[in-house]
Design an enzyme around this catalytic site. Structure first.
Site: not given
Length: 307
Positions: A176, A226, A296
């Site tokens: 990420r 998410s 995130e």
């Protein structure tokens, strides 16, 4: 510099119809939240981006880059300076085993193009709602695949407004994250190196992943995807579920009852609702399990009252 002067100057580089003043960013985000942009620009060429970048750097004007805005929360006070939305740069081309896509193209569309060309490797992206640029920025992934597995090279515009090519290794892609989060370069084009595959098998895999996504994720409501990264040794959704936080609501935003890793805008929620709910979930999970959940989703912009 006042907004009217800024608007006038930007229109020297970009067609007037592609420049908006005071536009509500909630109209362009997956969460359906976000305050106004001072000047919102929809560039149609790399040259336009280069000129805007150079101009904002020269005059010390804030610059924000957005694609599909699927993994970002823009605060209710909006964004100052210039906001570039790159979705007008959406060309996708196939040459042999390579697909070259502009950064405003939806990564889902690139995955479909790969299927149509009988190329395998991008099936994992068939349900990721972001743009190619966003996928590069955070090395997006799902169901065991991620961008770094298939990326060959990227064309970027530097923070000085210059164009250059970067290899996959130079992007420093990991879970990420990428160097694009540190150096303020703007990815405008990506080349993916794929393998020849059997179209029926590619479609079967995409159908399977689409079914998993639709059955598990709350796609019926606006969301930012998410919310949290996967904590080492744990799953964020399970920790949130075990903390009995599903259906917890602040304002118009709640923790999804379908997938605890998602927060959905069920009733005209605001960015402040999202931010407060994220903080509440982090605090509760830390107190109950001693695990710190890291976001995130990106949170950008000004808090209310700073428009």
């Amino acid at each position: 510099m006042n907004v009217m002067t800024l608007e006038k100057d930007i229109k020297q580089f970009v067609e007037a119809k592609d420049v908006l003043v005071g536009a509500p960013l909630a109209d362009y985000t997956y969460t359906k939240v976000g305050g106004k942009a001072d000047v919102l620009v929809f560039p149609k060429s790399y040259s336009e981006i280069e000129k805007v970048v150079a101009y904002t750097k020269e005059h010390n004007i804030p610059l924000t880059i957005l694609g599909n805005a699927s993994n970002v929360i823009i605060q209710d006070g909006g964004l100052r300076g210039v906001v570039l939305i790159l979705t007008g740069l959406d060309e996708v081309k196939v040459e042999g085993n390579r697909i070259t896509a502009q950064s405003g193209a939806a990564i889902i569309d690139v995955s479909r193009t790969a299927h149509d060309a009988s190329l395998t490797g991008l099936e994992f992206a068939c349900g990721i709602p972001g743009s190619v640029g966003g996928a590069l920025y955070m090395n997006a992934g799902a169901y065991g695949g991620e961008v770094k597995d298939v990326l060959e090279q990227v064309v970027v515009i530097t923070d000085a407004g210059d164009r250059k090519v970067m290899t996959r290794d130079e992007l420093e892609l990991s879970y990420r994250t990428s160097i694009l989060q540190k150096n303020n370069f703007i990815a405008v084009e990506a080349t993916f190196l794929l393998a020849e595959g059997e179209q029926t098998a590619i479609k079967a895999k995409m159908d399977e992943l689409t079914y998993l996504r639709e059955s598990k994720q709350p796609l019926e409501y606006p969301s930012c995807g998410s919310v949290f990264q996967r904590p080492p040794g744990h799953f964020a959704g399970k920790l949130i579920m075990d903390a009995d936080l599903q259906l917890t609501r602040i304002g118009g935003v709640e923790v999804s009852g379908k997938h605890a890793g998602f927060m959905v805008n069920v009733d005209n929620g605001t960015a402040t609702d999202y931010i407060n709910l994220i903080g509440h979930v982090q605090k509760t999970v830390k107190e109950k399990f001693g695990v710190s959940l890291q976001r995130e989703v990106r949170i950008i912009g000004d808090a209310p009252g700073h428009e």
